[in-house]
Structure formats: C-alpha cells, structure tokens
Motif scaffolding. Structure first.
Motif, PDB file in Angstrom:
ATOM      1  N   UNK A 113       0.843  -1.184   0.000  1.00 17.78           N
ATOM      2  CA  UNK A 113       0.000   0.000   0.000  1.00 17.78           C
ATOM      3  C   UNK A 113       0.884   1.241   0.000  1.00 17.78           C
ATOM      4  N   UNK A 114       0.673   2.132  -0.968  1.00 19.27           N
ATOM      5  CA  UNK A 114       1.536   3.301  -1.124  1.00 19.27           C
ATOM      6  C   UNK A 114       0.890   4.590  -0.632  1.00 19.27           C
ATOM      7  N   UNK A 115      -0.257   4.488   0.068  1.00 23.08           N
ATOM      8  CA  UNK A 115      -0.963   5.697   0.482  1.00 23.08           C
ATOM      9  C   UNK A 115      -0.107   6.561   1.385  1.00 23.08           C
ATOM     10  N   UNK A 116       0.493   5.943   2.406  1.00 22.84           N
ATOM     11  CA  UNK A 116       1.307   6.710   3.350  1.00 22.84           C
ATOM     12  C   UNK A 116       2.525   7.297   2.665  1.00 22.84           C
ATOM     13  N   UNK A 117       3.123   6.513   1.757  1.00 18.61           N
ATOM     14  CA  UNK A 117       4.305   6.991   1.056  1.00 18.61           C
ATOM     15  C   UNK A 117       3.951   8.175   0.176  1.00 18.61           C
ATOM     16  N   UNK A 118       2.830   8.094  -0.540  1.00 22.16           N
ATOM     17  CA  UNK A 118       2.411   9.184  -1.410  1.00 22.16           C
ATOM     18  C   UNK A 118       2.122  10.444  -0.611  1.00 22.16           C
ATOM     19  N   UNK A 119       1.475  10.294   0.541  1.00 21.07           N
ATOM     20  CA  UNK A 119       1.187  11.442   1.390  1.00 21.07           C
ATOM     21  C   UNK A 119       2.479  12.075   1.884  1.00 21.07           C
ATOM     22  N   UNK A 120       3.453  11.252   2.252  1.00 13.05           N
ATOM     23  CA  UNK A 120       4.740  11.775   2.709  1.00 13.05           C
ATOM     24  C   UNK A 120       5.431  12.542   1.590  1.00 13.05           C
ATOM     25  N   UNK A 121       5.329  12.047   0.367  1.00 17.08           N
ATOM     26  CA  UNK A 121       5.955  12.723  -0.764  1.00 17.08           C
ATOM     27  C   UNK A 121       5.336  14.092  -1.010  1.00 17.08           C
ATOM     28  N   UNK A 122       4.066  14.242  -0.702  1.00 16.88           N
ATOM     29  CA  UNK A 122       3.394  15.531  -0.883  1.00 16.88           C
ATOM     30  C   UNK A 122       3.776  16.494   0.240  1.00 16.88           C
ATOM     31  N   UNK A 123       3.705  16.014   1.475  1.00 19.88           N
ATOM     32  CA  UNK A 123       3.942  16.888   2.625  1.00 19.88           C
ATOM     33  C   UNK A 123       5.413  17.257   2.779  1.00 19.88           C
ATOM     34  N   UNK A 124       6.307  16.314   2.457  1.00 18.66           N
ATOM     35  CA  UNK A 124       7.740  16.555   2.621  1.00 18.66           C
ATOM     36  C   UNK A 124       8.440  16.440   1.267  1.00 18.66           C
ATOM     37  N   UNK A 125       7.943  17.189   0.285  1.00 16.87           N
ATOM     38  CA  UNK A 125       8.397  17.056  -1.096  1.00 16.87           C
ATOM     39  C   UNK A 125       9.887  17.308  -1.252  1.00 16.87           C
ATOM     40  N   UNK A 126      10.449  18.229  -0.439  1.00 13.55           N
ATOM     41  CA  UNK A 126      11.867  18.554  -0.586  1.00 13.55           C
ATOM     42  C   UNK A 126      12.762  17.351  -0.272  1.00 13.55           C
ATOM     43  N   UNK A 127      12.282  16.472   0.573  1.00 16.80           N
ATOM     44  CA  UNK A 127      13.085  15.307   0.952  1.00 16.80           C
ATOM     45  C   UNK A 127      13.144  14.273  -0.166  1.00 16.80           C
ATOM     46  N   UNK A 128      12.290  14.428  -1.174  1.00 15.15           N
ATOM     47  CA  UNK A 128      12.276  13.503  -2.305  1.00 15.15           C
ATOM     48  C   UNK A 128      12.792  14.157  -3.581  1.00 15.15           C
ATOM     49  N   UNK A 129      12.954  15.482  -3.561  1.00 14.44           N
ATOM     50  CA  UNK A 129      13.463  16.192  -4.728  1.00 14.44           C
ATOM     51  C   UNK A 129      14.948  16.505  -4.623  1.00 14.44           C
ATOM     52  N   UNK A 130      15.467  16.529  -3.408  1.00 13.76           N
ATOM     53  CA  UNK A 130      16.883  16.832  -3.178  1.00 13.76           C
ATOM     54  C   UNK A 130      17.592  15.611  -2.617  1.00 13.76           C
ATOM     55  N   UNK A 131      18.880  15.501  -2.917  1.00 16.55           N
ATOM     56  CA  UNK A 131      19.661  14.428  -2.315  1.00 16.55           C
ATOM     57  C   UNK A 131      19.850  14.736  -0.835  1.00 16.55           C
ATOM     58  N   UNK A 132      20.167  13.730  -0.054  1.00 12.33           N
ATOM     59  CA  UNK A 132      20.339  13.925   1.386  1.00 12.33           C
ATOM     60  C   UNK A 132      21.541  14.818   1.670  1.00 12.33           C
ATOM     61  N   UNK A 133      22.561  14.694   0.846  1.00 12.33           N
ATOM     62  CA  UNK A 133      23.718  15.567   1.008  1.00 12.33           C
ATOM     63  C   UNK A 133      23.336  17.016   0.737  1.00 12.33           C
ATOM     64  N   UNK A 134      22.533  17.248  -0.324  1.00  7.98           N
ATOM     65  CA  UNK A 134      22.106  18.610  -0.657  1.00  7.98           C
ATOM     66  C   UNK A 134      21.264  19.208   0.461  1.00  7.98           C
ATOM     67  N   UNK A 135      20.401  18.400   1.082  1.00  6.13           N
ATOM     68  CA  UNK A 135      19.574  18.885   2.189  1.00  6.13           C
ATOM     69  C   UNK A 135      20.448  19.320   3.356  1.00  6.13           C
ATOM     70  N   UNK A 136      21.434  18.486   3.704  1.00  7.63           N
ATOM     71  CA  UNK A 136      22.306  18.810   4.841  1.00  7.63           C
ATOM     72  C   UNK A 136      23.150  20.043   4.558  1.00  7.63           C
ATOM     73  N   UNK A 137      23.746  20.109   3.370  1.00  7.56           N
ATOM     74  CA  UNK A 137      24.616  21.246   3.021  1.00  7.56           C
ATOM     75  C   UNK A 137      23.813  22.534   2.955  1.00  7.56           C
ATOM     76  N   UNK A 138      22.633  22.483   2.338  1.00  7.99           N
ATOM     77  CA  UNK A 138      21.802  23.684   2.225  1.00  7.99           C
ATOM     78  C   UNK A 138      21.328  24.148   3.598  1.00  7.99           C
TER      79      UNK A 138
END
Length: 255
Positions: A113-138
């Motif tokens: 079931x991908x409902x929770x995953x899809x909701x997370x992608x909407x609410x925390x979109x930056x965590x899925x559009x940026x690499x983890x290194x980019x998030x930390x550095x930024x």
C-alpha cells in the motif's frame, strides 16, 4: 523500454587523456571495457567491469545508473533496482533515472500500500526532490547565513537584516531537522532490495522455521535487526520476518 546509458564525464576526460598519452588509467580502461561490452550486448561482462570500479571506492550516480541498466538488460531485476536506488540517493531528481527505476519497479511481483508513502511525498516534497547531502549542506549554509545576518543586525540595528534573518531561519531549520531525521532513519531502519527471483521469509534463522511469506526480486524492504547471517526485515505492517543477508542488497552500503 529503459533509457540509454550515459558516459561519465570523468570517463570521457580519461578517454581524452588516454588518446593524448597512450596510457589509460585502470579505472578508465575498466569503464571503457564495460561500455564496449554493453554496446555489444555482453551485459554480464559490462556489469563485472563496472562493479570493479565501484569496489575500488567510486560512488557516482552515473555509474550506478549504468549498472542498473546493464543488470536490467541481463534480466537481473533485483540488482537493477538496487543500483537505481543507490543512484537515486545521490541524484533523486534525475528524469532518466526516475523513468528507468519506475519501469523496473513495474516489473516486480510484490505490491504494498503506497498511500502513506504518497502522502509523505506531498507533505515533505523537498526530501524527495533533493539528495540527502544537498539537504544537509543547504541547511548548514542557511544556518550560517542566518547568523551572519544576525551579526549584521547587531552591528547596524537595521531591521532589514533582522527580517531577512527570520526568513532564512525557517527553511534552514526545516532542512537541518530533515537531515537529522534522515540520519536517524538511516541508522535505525536501513532500506534494502530483494535480489533473488524469490526468497522465503521465515519466523527464525533456520531453514526449518515456518515460512511466513515469499518476496520476489526487486521488493524494497526495511532492515529491522541483524543477527549472525540473517536480517529481520519489514515489508509491510503485517509482513515481518527473517531472511539470509545474501538475499538482500543494502541501498546505503556497497557490499
């Protein structure tokens, strides 16, 4: 249909150097040998050459992407998805990579079931559009800018510096908290991919233990515990059990 392989920038530079000096480096020769094998349809040979580069310590999203393509061409669905997932951690917003990963996932036999995953992608979109290194550095860069602005405000008492500092503080704090959450999540619940065509998930470590369910190549799981040569994995809320370590590939670790 997967999208084509890409030649790494450093490999292209090494190739130019090879023509100039007639002495290619071992890594460049391995990459070019793999590229030649891939183009000739010898996908297993290409995989072997490119995995040697990875084992030498190279962690490059283009290389992982090409390995994913070669594995998919060789009908090795589990390893293909593993290499795509590893590439996606380094370059999550690459359109060719996302296309091939989605295509490979469409070939898997297991569904969750991908409902929770899809909701997370909407609410925390930056965590899925940026690499983890980019998030930390930024986030760290934003924190530095915030304090520089606060120092400027203390020295000049200009409200513009203070207001700008507050504007910078909010996204910087969000990114720093996201980076911390990702670090905690990586340490507590490591993600992995099932490699064989099919593997039994059991209630314990022994082959005679009860088979709880079966997972197939490409299924993405979370590693909950590690004991000896086994992982306790979680596929969904009601699917938790033990499998041998060799049956999975950890996304964040080159084994």
């Amino acid at each position: 249909m997967i999208r084509s392989i890409r030649i790494l920038a450093w490999a292209a530079a090494a190739l130019a150097l090879w023509w100039a000096t007639s002495a290619a480096s071992p890594l460049a020769r391995q990459f070019l040998a793999g590229l030649e094998a891939y183009q000739a349809g010898r996908y297993e040979q290409a995989i072997d050459q490119w995995e040697k580069i990875v084992r030498s310590g190279v962690a490059n999203p283009e290389l992982f992407y090409n390995l994913g393509n070669a594995c998919l061409k060789a009908d090795r669905l589990g390893p293909a998805i593993l290499w795509y997932e590893r590439a996606a951690r380094l370059r999550p917003n690459d359109p060719d990579l996302r296309f091939n990963l989605d295509y490979a996932r469409s070939l898997t036999r297991d569904r969750t079931e991908d409902t929770a995953i899809s909701l997370a992608r909407i609410l925390f979109f930056w965590n899925y559009q940026l690499s983890r290194r980019a998030i930390a550095v930024t986030g760290l860069a934003g924190n530095l800018i915030f304090w520089l602005l606060m120092i400027a405000w203390r020295l000049t008492r200009r409200r513009g510096f203070f207001r700008t500092a507050l504007l910078v503080a909010v996204p910087a704090l969000v990114l720093i908290l996201t980076a911390a959450a990702n670090l905690y999540d990586d340490g507590r619940r490591r993600q992995a991919v099932i490699l064989p065509e099919a593997v039994s998930v059991r209630s314990g470590h022994q082959p005679t233990d009860t088979e709880l369910f079966v997972l197939h190549a490409g299924a993405k799981v979370r590693v909950v515990k590690q004991q000896k040569n086994h992982y306790q994995i979680r596929y969904s809320a009601d699917k938790i059990g033990w499998i041998e370590q060799q049956a999975v590939g950890l996304i964040d670790t080159i084994q």
